[in-house]
Scaffold this active site. Structure first.
Site, PDB file in Angstrom:
ATOM      1  CG  ASN A  47      -0.438  -0.197   2.532  1.00 48.64           C
ATOM      2  OD1 ASN A  47       0.608  -0.819   2.686  1.00 48.64           O
ATOM      3  ND2 ASN A  47      -1.115   0.309   3.534  1.00 48.64           N
ATOM      4  CD  GLU A  49      -1.614   4.735   4.456  1.00 47.25           C
ATOM      5  OE1 GLU A  49      -1.137   5.610   5.220  1.00 47.25           O
ATOM      6  OE2 GLU A  49      -2.307   3.779   4.855  1.00 47.25           O
ATOM      7  CB  CYS A  58      -5.207  -1.390  -1.917  1.00 45.76           C
ATOM      8  SG  CYS A  58      -6.517  -0.658  -0.924  1.00 45.76           S
ATOM      9  CD  GLU A  60      -5.216  -6.145  -1.283  1.00 48.79           C
ATOM     10  OE1 GLU A  60      -4.728  -4.999  -1.211  1.00 48.79           O
ATOM     11  OE2 GLU A  60      -5.963  -6.623  -0.419  1.00 48.79           O
ATOM     12  CB  CYS A  91     -10.848  -2.901   0.483  1.00 49.23           C
ATOM     13  SG  CYS A  91     -10.094  -2.279  -1.032  1.00 49.23           S
ATOM     14  CB  CYS A  94      -8.410  -5.017  -3.292  1.00 49.49           C
ATOM     15  SG  CYS A  94      -7.340  -3.608  -2.978  1.00 49.49           S
TER      16      CYS A  94
HETATM   17  N1  THU Z   1      -5.376  -1.536   2.341  1.00 46.97           N
HETATM   18  C1  THU Z   1      -4.795  -2.377   1.419  1.00 46.97           C
HETATM   19  O1  THU Z   1      -3.636  -2.182   1.027  1.00 46.97           O
HETATM   20  N2  THU Z   1      -5.536  -3.393   0.950  1.00 46.97           N
HETATM   21  C2  THU Z   1      -6.815  -3.673   1.322  1.00 46.97           C
HETATM   22  O2  THU Z   1      -7.442  -4.574   0.761  1.00 46.97           O
HETATM   23  C3  THU Z   1      -7.436  -2.921   2.402  1.00 46.97           C
HETATM   24  C4  THU Z   1      -6.708  -1.725   2.853  1.00 46.97           C
HETATM   25  C5  THU Z   1      -4.599  -0.386   2.827  1.00 46.97           C
HETATM   26  C6  THU Z   1      -5.150   0.935   2.407  1.00 46.97           C
HETATM   27  C7  THU Z   1      -4.597   1.844   3.480  1.00 46.97           C
HETATM   28  O3  THU Z   1      -3.290   2.239   3.081  1.00 46.97           O
HETATM   29  C8  THU Z   1      -4.485   0.966   4.695  1.00 46.97           C
HETATM   30  O4  THU Z   1      -4.583  -0.367   4.230  1.00 46.97           O
HETATM   31  C9  THU Z   1      -5.559   1.220   5.736  1.00 46.97           C
HETATM   32  O5  THU Z   1      -6.826   1.145   5.173  1.00 46.97           O
END
Ligand code: THU
Length: 137
Positions: A47, A49, A58, A60, A91, A94
């Site tokens: 991920n 940000e 994300c 994935e 999520c 993803c």
């Molecule tokens: N996140 C992912 O990388 N994948 C997911 O399927 C769910 C959430 C990340 C997004 C964000 O950077 C952190 O997790 C908190 O939500």
């Protein structure tokens, strides 16, 4: 590539290693992902940000981007590693991103403590919308 136990172990290890590079200064929730493709290659993602929160990506999605960028599209399995007490599931965005490249793929959810759950993507996202739905439009 058949996602046997040894390959899934390697996939989880690749996702866990990649996770160290996650850029998550805001949520502090680091995620590592790895996809195994038909060609037998593994592509990882984390991920990423952003100070403008909605710009974050994300893990994935990063892993799928890496696979497609290198010419790989058929994804047989994905591993997602977090530090969550219960291995965290992808999520909704993803799930949709992954669904595009094989609704039947194996999804391995793992945490850094060693817990693991294995699902089929189509079970995590039944009745999903995919490329086939666009045929005839
Ligand atoms: N996140 C992912 O990388 N994948 C997911 O399927 C769910 C959430 C990340 C997004 C964000 O950077 C952190 O997790 C908190 O939500």
């Amino acid at each position: 590539m058949i996602a046997d136990d040894a390959r899934l172990d390697a996939l989880v290890a690749a996702a866990a290693d990649a996770r160290e590079h996650a850029y998550a200064p805001y949520s502090r929730f680091k995620v590592g992902a790895a996809v195994l493709t038909e060609s037998g290659r593994v592509h990882v993602g984390v991920n990423v940000e952003n100070a403008s929160y909605p710009c974050g990506m994300c893990a994935e999605q990063s892993a799928v981007s890496a696979a497609v960028t290198s010419g790989d599209r058929g994804i047989d399995a994905v591993a997602v590693v977090t530090e969550a007490v219960e291995p965290a599931a992808p999520c909704g965005i993803c799930r949709q991103t992954l669904y595009e490249f094989n609704p039947g793929m194996t999804v391995v959810l793992a945490n850094t403590a060693g817990a693991r759950r294995v699902h089929r993507l189509s079970d995590l996202m039944p009745h999903g919308f995919g490329p086939r739905d666009l045929i005839g439009t």
